[in-house]
Design an enzyme around this catalytic site. Structure first.
Site, PDB file in Angstrom:
ATOM      1  N   CYS A 163     -23.669  14.102  35.455  1.00 27.60           N
ATOM      2  CA  CYS A 163     -25.099  14.422  35.332  1.00 27.60           C
ATOM      3  C   CYS A 163     -25.586  15.439  36.363  1.00 27.60           C
ATOM      4  O   CYS A 163     -26.749  15.835  36.329  1.00 27.60           O
ATOM      5  CB  CYS A 163     -25.927  13.144  35.430  1.00 27.60           C
ATOM      6  SG  CYS A 163     -25.448  11.917  34.216  1.00 27.60           S
ATOM      7  N   HIS A 303     -34.297  13.108  40.488  1.00 31.06           N
ATOM      8  CA  HIS A 303     -33.297  12.794  39.460  1.00 31.06           C
ATOM      9  C   HIS A 303     -33.904  11.772  38.507  1.00 31.06           C
ATOM     10  O   HIS A 303     -33.757  11.900  37.299  1.00 31.06           O
ATOM     11  CB  HIS A 303     -32.024  12.272  40.121  1.00 31.06           C
ATOM     12  CG  HIS A 303     -30.903  12.030  39.174  1.00 31.06           C
ATOM     13  ND1 HIS A 303     -30.386  13.020  38.367  1.00 31.06           N
ATOM     14  CD2 HIS A 303     -30.199  10.901  38.888  1.00 31.06           C
ATOM     15  CE1 HIS A 303     -29.406  12.511  37.629  1.00 31.06           C
ATOM     16  NE2 HIS A 303     -29.276  11.235  37.925  1.00 31.06           N
ATOM     17  N   GLU A 314     -32.439   6.567  45.003  1.00 30.98           N
ATOM     18  CA  GLU A 314     -33.029   7.876  45.264  1.00 30.98           C
ATOM     19  C   GLU A 314     -34.210   7.760  46.223  1.00 30.98           C
ATOM     20  O   GLU A 314     -34.381   8.611  47.109  1.00 30.98           O
ATOM     21  CB  GLU A 314     -33.476   8.542  43.965  1.00 30.98           C
ATOM     22  CG  GLU A 314     -34.027   9.937  44.189  1.00 30.98           C
ATOM     23  CD  GLU A 314     -34.184  10.763  42.928  1.00 30.98           C
ATOM     24  OE1 GLU A 314     -34.359  11.994  43.038  1.00 30.98           O
ATOM     25  OE2 GLU A 314     -34.122  10.187  41.824  1.00 30.98           O
ATOM     26  N   LYS A 335     -37.524  13.580  33.352  1.00 35.08           N
ATOM     27  CA  LYS A 335     -36.730  12.825  32.364  1.00 35.08           C
ATOM     28  C   LYS A 335     -37.600  11.826  31.596  1.00 35.08           C
ATOM     29  O   LYS A 335     -37.215  11.376  30.522  1.00 35.08           O
ATOM     30  CB  LYS A 335     -35.588  12.085  33.041  1.00 35.08           C
ATOM     31  CG  LYS A 335     -34.438  12.965  33.517  1.00 35.08           C
ATOM     32  CD  LYS A 335     -33.313  12.117  34.098  1.00 35.08           C
ATOM     33  CE  LYS A 335     -32.161  12.977  34.583  1.00 35.08           C
ATOM     34  NZ  LYS A 335     -32.465  13.690  35.838  1.00 35.08           N
ATOM     35  N   HIS A 340     -32.685  11.846  29.379  1.00 39.43           N
ATOM     36  CA  HIS A 340     -31.665  12.267  30.341  1.00 39.43           C
ATOM     37  C   HIS A 340     -30.649  13.148  29.637  1.00 39.43           C
ATOM     38  O   HIS A 340     -29.833  12.677  28.848  1.00 39.43           O
ATOM     39  CB  HIS A 340     -30.991  11.028  30.935  1.00 39.43           C
ATOM     40  CG  HIS A 340     -30.101  11.303  32.100  1.00 39.43           C
ATOM     41  ND1 HIS A 340     -29.682  12.579  32.447  1.00 39.43           N
ATOM     42  CD2 HIS A 340     -29.527  10.464  33.011  1.00 39.43           C
ATOM     43  CE1 HIS A 340     -28.912  12.507  33.514  1.00 39.43           C
ATOM     44  NE2 HIS A 340     -28.799  11.243  33.873  1.00 39.43           N
ATOM     45  N   PHE A 399     -22.603  10.084  38.010  1.00 41.13           N
ATOM     46  CA  PHE A 399     -21.408   9.256  37.992  1.00 41.13           C
ATOM     47  C   PHE A 399     -20.280  10.006  38.716  1.00 41.13           C
ATOM     48  O   PHE A 399     -20.144  11.226  38.574  1.00 41.13           O
ATOM     49  CB  PHE A 399     -20.970   8.972  36.553  1.00 41.13           C
ATOM     50  CG  PHE A 399     -21.770   7.914  35.843  1.00 41.13           C
ATOM     51  CD1 PHE A 399     -22.860   7.301  36.427  1.00 41.13           C
ATOM     52  CD2 PHE A 399     -21.412   7.533  34.551  1.00 41.13           C
ATOM     53  CE1 PHE A 399     -23.584   6.325  35.758  1.00 41.13           C
ATOM     54  CE2 PHE A 399     -22.124   6.556  33.866  1.00 41.13           C
ATOM     55  CZ  PHE A 399     -23.212   5.947  34.470  1.00 41.13           C
TER      56      PHE A 399
END
Length: 412
Positions: A163, A303, A314, A335, A340, A399
């Site tokens: 991502c 994010h 975060e 998002k 996403h 990830f």
């Protein structure tokens, strides 16, 4: 020797809420929502039935040849690149094409092609698999096709960092310019993951929101009642070039890519470090590379996935990197509107960050009905906030523990 300054001169967003720079920006400010029941296949048998899908307008939609020769991930990338080149004012007929590079990030590339051909192969054997399966599915096909489509002879690279891929591509583009390997780079990310297998995989991980009865209300970053992210598709390409070159051709400059930071958690394949130490360090590196302090920040494009773990990590990362500024600097999560976009997300959000600088309007966060007080952030709600936006931090965490922080600033 002073590092070459890198500026943004073209924007090409292809998103569930808008295609093209003007449409995408207007949709952000309207707090539009691109999440809906999936239309690309019948999701009735799935536990999650919603996603953010892109509607490509005439002129950008693939023609009959491209439909059978390219994966949807490439279709979206070609559209984004075409928009970015047009927006930048580049006249490729007058350019040295050996000095123009392409860097595209993607998390999984042509995953739809993999799924289709796996099914065909199991049903019909070898002859059921399409002759163009391999080139369609290759992760580097989007970057390669952009180079081929426009005759761009500079380096053509593919970045895979889950991502964070789109943001990683933008940092890589800056490196190419500063190393003198390219004068102009088309950089960004793309993803077309809305297929049964990918949806099932994320659902099995319990990473997705199950608020399927209310698609537009499902993505809820930083909200107390968040229950997972909503998958999206899309692409975004930015035109980056040296400030000197942009000035020489009298290009419109949206913003400067002032700095970036990259780290790895080295902790877990899918979970961030709970205290966000790796993300904090990426943010600190980004600010140092831009020769800026936490107090210089005007806005953070987070994010902000809407999962319990990621939003909390975060928030802790921001507190660790910014100190007391973390509680007062405006934060938003786009998002909440687009879903996403996985490998496309960092590039889509880079465009939103640049547009905040250009417009002086911080984009909203949809569905922030109950801000999570434990996060201690000033999250902008469902209306844009007017501000003197000079410096923006754009976060992308992924990830694999990949952490990318980009810092954009007003160009002066």
């Amino acid at each position: 020797m002073q590092a070459q300054r890198v500026v943004v001169t073209g924007l090409g967003p292809v998103t569930p809420i808008g295609v093209g720079a003007r449409a995408f920006h207007a949709a952000q400010l309207d707090c539009a929502n691109g999440i809906r029941r999936i239309t690309s296949f019948d999701p009735a048998a799935m536990s999650v039935t919603i996603a953010g899908e892109v509607d490509l307008p005439a002129g950008l939609a693939p023609d009959s040849r491209e439909l059978v020769s390219d994966d949807r991930c490439t279709h979206l990338t070609l559209a984004a690149a075409k928009l970015a080149i047009s927006d930048s004012g580049l006249d490729l007929a007058r350019e040295d094409l050996s000095r123009i590079a392409v860097v595209i990030g993607t998390g999984v590339g042509g995953v739809g092609t993999w799924e289709d051909n796996t099914r065909l192969g199991l049903e019909r054997g070898e002859r059921g698999v399409r002759a163009r399966f391999i080139p369609m599915a290759m992760a580097n096909s989007p970057a390669a096709r952009v180079s081929i489509e426009h005759g761009l002879l500079g380096p053509s690279q593919t970045v895979v960092a889950a991502c964070a891929s789109g943001a990683e591509a933008i940092a890589t583009a800056a490196l190419l310019i500063r190393a003198g390997e390219a004068d102009v780079v088309l950089a960004g990310g793309a993803e077309a993951p809305i297929i049964e297998t990918t949806l099932a995989g994320f659902a099995r991980m319990r990473a997705l929101s199950t608020r399927c009865a209310e698609p537009a209300r499902a993505s809820r970053p930083f909200s107390l009642d968040r229950d997972g992210f909503v998958m999206g598709e899309g692409a975004a390409v930015l035109v980056l070039e040296s400030a000197e070159r942009a000035a020489a051709r009298q290009a419109h400059v949206y913003a400067e890519l002032a700095g970036y930071g990259r780290t790895c958690d080295a902790f877990h394949l899918t979970m961030p470090k709970p205290q966000g130490e790796g993300a904090s360090e990426a943010i600190r590196i980004a600010l140092r590379s831009a020769d800026l302090a936490a107090a210089d920040l005007s806005y953070v494009n987070a994010h902000g996935t809407g999962t319990s773990y990621n939003d909390a990590a975060e928030a802790r990362a921001l507190a660790g990197a910014l100190g007391g500024v973390a509680a007062t600097v405006p934060v938003s999560a786009t998002k909440s509107m687009t879903g996403h976009g996985l490998g496309a997300a960092g590039a889509i959000e880079a465009i939103a960050s640049v547009q905040a600088i250009s417009s002086g309007l911080i984009p909203p966060t949809a569905n922030l009905d109950h801000p999570d007080p434990a996060l201690e952030l000033d999250v902008v709600g469902d209306k844009p906030r007017e501000a003197d936006v000079r410096v923006v931090l754009s976060n992308s965490f992924a990830f694999g523990g990949h952490n990318i922080a980009l810092v954009f600033s007003r160009y002066e």
